[in-house]
Design a protein around this motif. Structure first.
Motif, PDB file in Angstrom:
ATOM      1  N   LEU A  92      -5.024  24.224   7.224  1.00  0.00           N
ATOM      2  CA  LEU A  92      -4.108  25.283   6.799  1.00  0.00           C
ATOM      3  C   LEU A  92      -3.016  25.482   7.850  1.00  0.00           C
ATOM      4  N   GLN A 117       0.960  21.255   0.385  1.00  0.00           N
ATOM      5  CA  GLN A 117       0.961  21.982  -0.877  1.00  0.00           C
ATOM      6  C   GLN A 117       0.768  23.475  -0.606  1.00  0.00           C
ATOM      7  N   TYR A 119      -0.893  27.157  -0.824  1.00  0.00           N
ATOM      8  CA  TYR A 119      -2.284  27.586  -0.830  1.00  0.00           C
ATOM      9  C   TYR A 119      -2.319  29.104  -0.996  1.00  0.00           C
ATOM     10  N   ASP A 120      -3.223  29.559  -1.850  1.00  0.00           N
ATOM     11  CA  ASP A 120      -3.375  30.997  -2.073  1.00  0.00           C
ATOM     12  C   ASP A 120      -4.786  31.397  -1.659  1.00  0.00           C
ATOM     13  N   ARG A 121      -4.905  32.016  -0.505  1.00  0.00           N
ATOM     14  CA  ARG A 121      -6.225  32.383   0.020  1.00  0.00           C
ATOM     15  C   ARG A 121      -6.895  33.466  -0.831  1.00  0.00           C
ATOM     16  N   SER A 125      -7.033  29.334  -3.727  1.00  0.00           N
ATOM     17  CA  SER A 125      -6.047  28.264  -3.850  1.00  0.00           C
ATOM     18  C   SER A 125      -5.552  28.044  -5.270  1.00  0.00           C
ATOM     19  N   GLU A 194       1.087  30.201   3.353  1.00  0.00           N
ATOM     20  CA  GLU A 194       0.112  29.214   3.821  1.00  0.00           C
ATOM     21  C   GLU A 194       0.272  27.910   3.053  1.00  0.00           C
ATOM     22  N   THR A 196      -1.340  23.790   2.793  1.00  0.00           N
ATOM     23  CA  THR A 196      -2.536  22.996   3.075  1.00  0.00           C
ATOM     24  C   THR A 196      -2.224  21.527   2.873  1.00  0.00           C
ATOM     25  N   SER A 198      -4.283  17.512   2.133  1.00  0.00           N
ATOM     26  CA  SER A 198      -5.525  16.842   1.753  1.00  0.00           C
ATOM     27  C   SER A 198      -5.792  15.592   2.582  1.00  0.00           C
TER      28      SER A 198
END
Length: 611
Positions: A92, A117, A119-121, A125, A194, A196, A198
């Motif tokens: 993150l 990409q 990210y929604d905590r 996500s 945020e 992230t 892969s």
């Protein structure tokens, strides 16, 4: 050792020195910071101008320090963000915007081809689509708060999720500004965002208390975990030396075998045949290309084949024997729905009468479609030209009509889902080197279940002149696969009417309405023999005309299915009966059979379908 062997040996030594430098290179990638309280920067990230780019960072993970020693990450379309924190274990990155207003820049950020990409905590996500609305101060909404950095006291701006109930969206007091796709929910009111990633999966190393780096001598971006406090000094040099020695011995063995064994002519022919097979097999499935690949395939977009409303088509070459047609889509045309339709539909279709999609490009804002190349252009060229040399002959026209019908029948019944094309016309029928027809351009297509008798539509789609009446108004019936059959009927009548003698008194051929003129000829038992030299050709023209008239009946229930149409076209035509007059309800004056009627401007009541 002769001169050639000496050159090869020198090349091997240079290669070994490169390997040694690469092996030692891992020790020249220390952890850095732009300032003391800034985030630690280590693999997979790399600090530009302070760390080598060969092995210190993963592609796309470049950061740099600005003049204020902020840590900067550059997103697509030159959107710069400040990195506040990097969580290497969880993959993150916490970033902020220079003016603390991500919503103002969200339209310019596309991460489709980027390593990072959103990210929604908050909701694990999950990303959503939103519509942004400019509202009045009196707007009553309890589902959302105004976006602070976009709103003013006179014009509050709201973001409504695509999952919001329609009744909760104050449409009457708001004006839609634009839509954004796949963004986190907290982007509208938080100064932090945020991101992230892969790949590479360095989190597994961090969990074990180790660090991550490229494997020595890896050419495929393979990574490995290592403990920087262990295996230093002599042991690392021993491993490196052994690896170098092994590669050196392997290179010598390959070099020796190369001079001992020579490939004969048969072996070379076999190898060439295998390479061609692999190239052909690769083209059987749609491939994703980068925009750089597209420019290489088309030789920098040099040979232009044509241009339409949604893009420009260029000729390209995948190999010395495989040519393709590359359609570069206009950047600012449409919302991407046609591109999704084309790839999603054509990527699953394999039929002799449907153009094959070789590949596609979705590189940021750049989109392109790569088709098989068909050298004989479209059917429109051969049925609308006044040049008699371009006439294909009635037997070939009959074969083309049958091929198109079989292609449409496959779309309606031969696929896992029923595919409705909604834009059947001569311009979208391409011809290969043997003049076999192939249906193209699935940008307006819709997919539905095979047992679905009707489809819902929010707006008419297709080309004027080929659109079925029910697509404009429900008064004529429900929209279904019968809409494609209507378009095919108009196409058949154009194939017949395009060969008639054009009336010189008519100013433009666009004013001539062929279908009713042809119906009047057949109804008065004149058939088309007077306009076709050979009697056998007249039978073919008559058969195509009758089938076309069956297909353009105003009410969908009166039109045959494409399976029946194929059977009618495969028959001799002797048992075909005249259909009801499709023009009887149009309140038109009967025209003389010897004179084509002018096209009638009819206004239909359009019914909006929102279900």
């Amino acid at each position: 050792m002769d001169i050639s062997q000496g050159k090869v040996f020198s090349s091997l030594l240079l290669f070994l020195l490169f390997i040694v430098d690469l092996g030692e290179g891992h020790n020249t990638c220390p952890q850095l910071r732009c300032r003391e309280d800034g985030p630690a920067i280590r693999f997979p990230f790399r600090l530009k101008d302070r760390q080598p780019d060969q092995y210190c960072g993963y592609p796309g993970f470049d950061l740099y320090c600005n003049d204020k020693n902020d840590t900067v990450l550059e997103l697509p379309t030159s959107v710069k963000v400040f990195v506040q924190q990097i969580d290497y274990k969880s993959h993150l990155i916490s970033v902020t915007d220079s003016d603390n207003c991500f919503p103002r820049k969200i339209q310019g950020i596309s991460l489709s081809s980027h390593p990072f990409q959103f990210y929604d905590r908050k909701i694990d996500s999950y990303l959503s689509d939103y519509g942004l609305f400019n509202c009045t101060p009196e707007t009553d909404t309890d589902s959302s708060d105004p976006i602070p950095c976009l709103s003013s006291s006179r014009h509050p701006v709201y973001a409504f999720s695509s999952f919001a109930y329609v009744e909760r969206v104050p449409i009457l007091s708001c004006t839609k500004m634009y839509s954004v796709s796949s963004v986190p929910s907290d982007i509208w009111n938080s100064p932090f965002l945020e991101l992230t990633w892969s790949e590479p999966k360095c989190g597994q190393c961090e969990v074990k208390g180790e660090k991550c780096r490229f494997k020595n001598n890896s050419t495929d971006f393979n990574i490995e975990c290592f403990n920087p406090e262990k295996n230093k000094g002599r042991s690392t040099k021993i491993v490196t030396t052994v690896s170098i020695l092994g590669l050196f011995l392997l290179a010598l063995a390959v070099y020796a075998f190369y001079h001992v064994y020579h490939y004969d002519k048969t072996e070379k022919e076999n190898q060439a045949r295998i390479e061609k097979f692999l190239e052909d097999y690769k083209a059987l499935k749609p491939t994703r290309y980068s925009y750089a690949d597209i420019k290489r395939i088309t030789n920098q977009l040099t040979e232009k084949l044509g241009q339409g409303a949604y893009g420009t088509v260029f000729k390209g070459k995948l190999s010395s024997e495989i040519y393709v047609a590359v359609k570069i889509l206009n950047i600012f045309k449409g919302d991407g729905e046609e591109f999704i339709n084309e790839v999603g539909t054509m990527g699953t279709i394999h039929h002799v009468n449907v153009v094959r999609l070789v590949g596609f490009c979705a590189d940021g804002f750049r989109r392109a479609l790569v088709y098989e190349f068909l050298p004989n252009d479209s059917l429109k060229k051969f049925i609308s030209s006044v040049d008699s040399n371009s006439f294909l002959g009635w037997e070939k026209l009959q074969d083309i009509a049958l091929g198109i019908a079989k292609g449409i029948q496959y779309l309606h019944q031969g696929c896992d889902q029923q595919i409705l094309h909604f834009d059947i016309k001569p311009h979208n029928i391409l011809l290969d080197q043997n003049f076999n027809p192939k249906i193209s351009d699935f940008g307006l297509a819709k997919l539905c279940a095979k047992d679905q008798s009707a489809v819902s539509m929010t707006a008419a789609r297709g080309t004027i002149g080929y659109i079925a009446p029910e697509v404009f108004s429900r008064n004529f019936g429900k929209v279904s696969y019968k809409s494609d059959i209507y378009s095919f009927g108009i196409l058949l009548l154009e194939m017949v009417g395009g060969r008639k003698n054009v009336d010189e008194n008519v100013e433009t051929t666009n004013q001539i309405y062929f279908p009713e003129w042809i119906y009047n000829l057949l109804e008065q038992k004149e058939d088309l023999r007077v306009y076709v030299e050979d009697s056998g050709d007249a039978k073919i023209a008559t058969k195509l005309a009758i089938v076309g008239l069956w297909c353009i009946q105003w009410h969908p229930i009166d039109r045959p299915s494409m399976k029946v149409v194929v059977q009618m076209l495969e028959g001799k035509g002797d048992k075909l009966t005249m259909p009801p007059n499709p023009f009887a309800s149009t309140n038109t004056t009967r025209v003389n059979a010897s004179m084509p009627a002018k096209r009638l401007n009819q206004e239909l009541e359009v019914i909006s379908e929102l279900d």
